[in-house]
Motif scaffolding. Structure first.
Motif, short mmCIF file in Angstrom:
data_model
loop_
_atom_site.label_atom_id
_atom_site.label_comp_id
_atom_site.label_asym_id
_atom_site.label_seq_id
_atom_site.Cartn_x
_atom_site.Cartn_y
_atom_site.Cartn_z
N UNK A 139 -26.24 -11.87 -12.12
CA UNK A 139 -26.51 -12.42 -10.79
C UNK A 139 -27.09 -13.83 -10.94
N UNK A 140 -26.90 -14.65 -9.92
CA UNK A 140 -27.48 -16.01 -9.97
C UNK A 140 -29.01 -15.93 -10.00
N UNK A 141 -29.59 -16.88 -10.68
CA UNK A 141 -31.05 -16.94 -10.74
C UNK A 141 -31.59 -17.49 -9.44
N UNK A 142 -32.73 -17.00 -9.02
CA UNK A 142 -33.33 -17.43 -7.76
C UNK A 142 -34.07 -18.75 -7.90
N UNK A 143 -34.64 -19.00 -9.07
CA UNK A 143 -35.45 -20.21 -9.24
C UNK A 143 -34.80 -21.15 -10.26
N UNK A 144 -35.26 -22.37 -10.27
CA UNK A 144 -34.69 -23.41 -11.13
C UNK A 144 -34.84 -23.09 -12.61
N UNK A 145 -35.94 -22.50 -13.00
CA UNK A 145 -36.16 -22.15 -14.41
C UNK A 145 -35.13 -21.12 -14.88
N UNK A 146 -34.81 -20.18 -14.04
CA UNK A 146 -33.80 -19.17 -14.36
C UNK A 146 -32.41 -19.79 -14.48
N UNK A 147 -32.09 -20.72 -13.56
CA UNK A 147 -30.79 -21.41 -13.63
C UNK A 147 -30.70 -22.24 -14.91
#
Length: 172
Positions: free
Chosen positions: A132-140
């Motif tokens: 799933x896509x990451x919710x926050x910038x660090x995850x992306x």
């Protein structure tokens, strides 16, 4: 006592296990030839091939030519084999880099095929790892670093990480 394989025998044995690039096979055969020479000098049983001090490079090149003429060895088969094994997990940059390390390059048809399928392959790799896509910038950023380490192009990475599930419809 067990006798060592000849240089040709060793080449056939290596190629029966998997495809090799010319550069890789050359290195392994030179190593085998040095082992044959050292055993002959140390008094171990004589190898099948004579080991008089002939130019080792020329001897190995002759064996490589023989293997290629007999159809045991083909760099095209090596490229196809390596691409087939790697394309499900790695991007075009990584595949090209690995082939370059072996002293071979992709042909135009294979390059075009890989380029056409890179987005879908990147999406599959991303889906297996993250789902799933990451919710926050660090995850992306983490997802982007992962895909980058797998050798996918920056444009493809951006489309996969930002697009998430909508990427599937782009290729179809």
């Amino acid at each position: 006592m067990k006798r060592r394989l000849s240089l040709r025998g060793r080449g056939v044995q290596l190629l029966s296990q998997r495809e090799h690039s010319r550069q890789e096979l050359r290195r392994k055969l030179l190593q085998h030839l040095r082992k044959l020479h050292s055993e002959a000098e140390s008094g171990l049983p004589e190898p099948i091939e004579p080991t008089e001090p002939i130019d080792a490079d020329q001897q190995v090149d002759d064996v490589l030519t023989w293997l290629q003429d007999k159809g045991y060895f083909s760099e095209q088969r090596f490229v196809e084999s390596r691409v087939h094994v790697r394309e499900g997990r790695y991007g075009n940059l990584r595949i090209r880099q690995e082939l370059a390390q072996h002293g071979v390059a992709l042909d135009a048809d294979t390059t075009a095929r890989l380029k056409d399928s890179e987005l879908a392959r990147a999406h599959e790799v991303w889906l297996r790892k993250f789902g799933a896509p990451a919710a926050e910038a660090a995850g992306r950023a983490k997802q982007m670093r992962f895909l980058s380490s797998r050798g996918f192009s920056p444009e493809v990475i951006r489309r996969v990480v930002k697009g998430g599930a909508e990427v599937e419809g782009d290729d179809g």
